[in-house]
Design a protein around this motif. Structure first.
Motif, PDB file in Angstrom:
ATOM      1  N   GLU A  80      -7.999  10.505  25.625  1.00 25.97           N
ATOM      2  CA  GLU A  80      -8.829   9.399  26.100  1.00 25.97           C
ATOM      3  C   GLU A  80     -10.117   9.949  26.703  1.00 25.97           C
ATOM      4  N   THR A  81     -10.597   9.392  27.808  1.00 24.06           N
ATOM      5  CA  THR A  81     -11.949   9.670  28.280  1.00 24.06           C
ATOM      6  C   THR A  81     -12.229  11.152  28.511  1.00 24.06           C
ATOM      7  N   GLN A  82     -11.385  11.842  29.275  1.00 18.00           N
ATOM      8  CA  GLN A  82     -11.669  13.245  29.580  1.00 18.00           C
ATOM      9  C   GLN A  82     -11.672  14.099  28.309  1.00 18.00           C
ATOM     10  N   ALA A  83     -10.710  13.891  27.450  1.00 16.11           N
ATOM     11  CA  ALA A  83     -10.662  14.653  26.204  1.00 16.11           C
ATOM     12  C   ALA A  83     -11.864  14.333  25.318  1.00 16.11           C
ATOM     13  N   THR A  84     -12.272  13.071  25.309  1.00 10.47           N
ATOM     14  CA  THR A  84     -13.442  12.676  24.527  1.00 10.47           C
ATOM     15  C   THR A  84     -14.695  13.353  25.047  1.00 10.47           C
ATOM     16  N   ALA A  85     -14.862  13.389  26.366  1.00  9.65           N
ATOM     17  CA  ALA A  85     -16.020  14.061  26.956  1.00  9.65           C
ATOM     18  C   ALA A  85     -16.031  15.534  26.575  1.00  9.65           C
TER      19      ALA A  85
END
Length: 416
Positions: free
Chosen positions: A329-334
């Motif tokens: 999700e967000t952290q992995a996407t960043a």
């Protein structure tokens, strides 16, 4: 003694993705067979370790896929990671080592805003570009060759509250009263109070939109007794609770409210740990938060097979590492975005000359798998037009619910 301990810790936690030692540093392919070395620190131990591990797994997967496809400029890529132990004081020393001693070809930023600011100062001093995952407070990031992989625009303190209030205004009964609970951490307080001379934030914007603030609580990041905060919220009984906090703050607040037999009508958490909230079951149903990306099937179907492969493989690796939350999700996407910014610039320029990399990103931007084409304007601190969405816990899962054209499910009103 302190210097000896630091060096020992750095050596002990260095991770090498390929079997080689270092890159050539020649500024291009130059016919070299030596790997291109990317250096960074991550919080593999200490307070930020849970999130640091997410970035480690995402980065390892990216490098594996990159090398399987032939590497970069015809050379393998080696990622050298040092453990900053979640300690800002160690970050600048470790980046100095990576650049001055280890002679890495490229660098990536660490996790957490304070650590990123320390790394940024070193990158600027040596003239390296710095793609960074997770610092979103644009006015603090003044180095023109830092490139954010997560953007909430140049004024996130305004964007986040307005996006939330816009979403809730679409419900049959929008909130009329709000309690704002704010961690005094620099990574969260700006969304309530503004930053510097810009005082816009959740508190002021709520009032501008006719929503009455019935409780305004600021608490230190070291808070362990949440009962007084829960009691104040219960007594105010707002239509909406906004927790501009981090990690498990929202979990602690919900649990403290439960002890009082009180359940908020609607609740938003700024940067919460997603797994612990899901683990609360029915107690957290309807919780809202921000998101860059969630692997909901309608969203993956739009992005195509590659995105599905990446997210599936990440989950497999996260489970093998016993991460408490294994969803991409967000952290992995960043993290993925940061790697694509870095490698995209190298491919575009055909080398690792830092000024050429910086100029190319400013002139041409870069394509990413999960956030589309990113553009970087130094006048906006390189923060690209935001793609941020809102997510909500529905039936035991996080789903994107706002804006409507990006949603995987409709926004639901939380039951009291």
């Amino acid at each position: 003694m302190r210097r000896r301990s630091l060096v020992a810790a750095a050596v002990a936690t260095a991770l090498v993705v390929t079997g080689c030692n270092r890159g050539s540093g020649d500024g291009g392919s130059g016919g070299s067979s030596a790997p291109i070395v990317v250096g960074s620190t991550l919080s593999l131990t200490g307070a930020f370790a849970a999130t640091g591990q997410i970035h480690k797994i995402a980065g390892e997967e990216f490098v594996e896929r990159l090398n399987a496809a032939g590497g970069l400029l015809g050379r393998k890529v080696e990622w050298k990671v040092l453990d900053d132990q979640s300690d800002q004081a160690k970050v600048s020393q470790l980046y100095e080592r990576l650049i001055s001693q280890d002679k890495v070809d490229l660098i990536l930023g660490p996790y957490a805003t304070p650590n990123i600011l320390s790394a940024m100062a070193v990158a600027q001093r040596h003239g390296y570009i710095l793609p960074q995952h997770s610092a979103v407070l644009a006015p603090q990031l003044t180095y023109e060759c830092q490139f954010p992989a997560w953007s909430i625009g140049p004024t996130p303190n305004s964007f986040i509250p307005n996006q939330l209030f816009d979403a809730l205004a679409s419900l049959p009964t929008p909130p009329k009263t709000v309690a704002v609970l704010t961690s005094q951490s620099g990574s969260a307080a700006f969304v309530s109070d503004g930053f510097g001379s810009d005082k816009a934030g959740a508190l002021s914007i709520a009032k501008e939109r006719g929503i009455t603030v019935v409780a305004d609580v600021h608490y230190p990041p070291t808070t362990t007794d949440w009962a007084p905060i829960a009691t104040q919220v219960r007594d105010a009984n707002p239509d909406l609770v906004i927790n501009n906090g981090l990690g498990v703050d929202a979990v602690n607040i919900l649990q403290a409210m439960k002890q009082l037999n009180y359940r908020p009508k609607q609740m938003f958490g700024l940067f919460p740990a997603p797994g612990p909230l899901l683990a609360l079951g029915d107690l957290s149903d309807g919780m809202l938060s921000v998101s860059m990306f969630e692997p909901n099937k309608p969203i993956l179907d739009k992005l195509g097979a590659q995105a599905t492969e990446i997210t599936t493989r990440f989950t497999e690796k996260a489970k093998a590492a016993n991460l408490p939350y294994t969803v991409f999700e967000t952290q992995a996407t960043a993290s993925w975005n940061a790697w694509e910014i870095l490698t995209g610039a190298v491919k575009a320029t055909g080398g690792t000359d830092q000024q050429k990399l910086c100029d190319s990103l400013h002139a041409n931007g870069v394509d990413t798998t999960f956030s589309g084409h990113l553009t970087f304007d130094p006048k906006s601190f390189n923060f690209w037009p935001t793609t941020q969405t809102l997510k909500q816990i529905q039936k035991g899962d996080w789903v994107v619910v706002w804006p409507a054209d990006k949603a995987a499910a409709p926004l639901a009103a939380r039951r009291p």
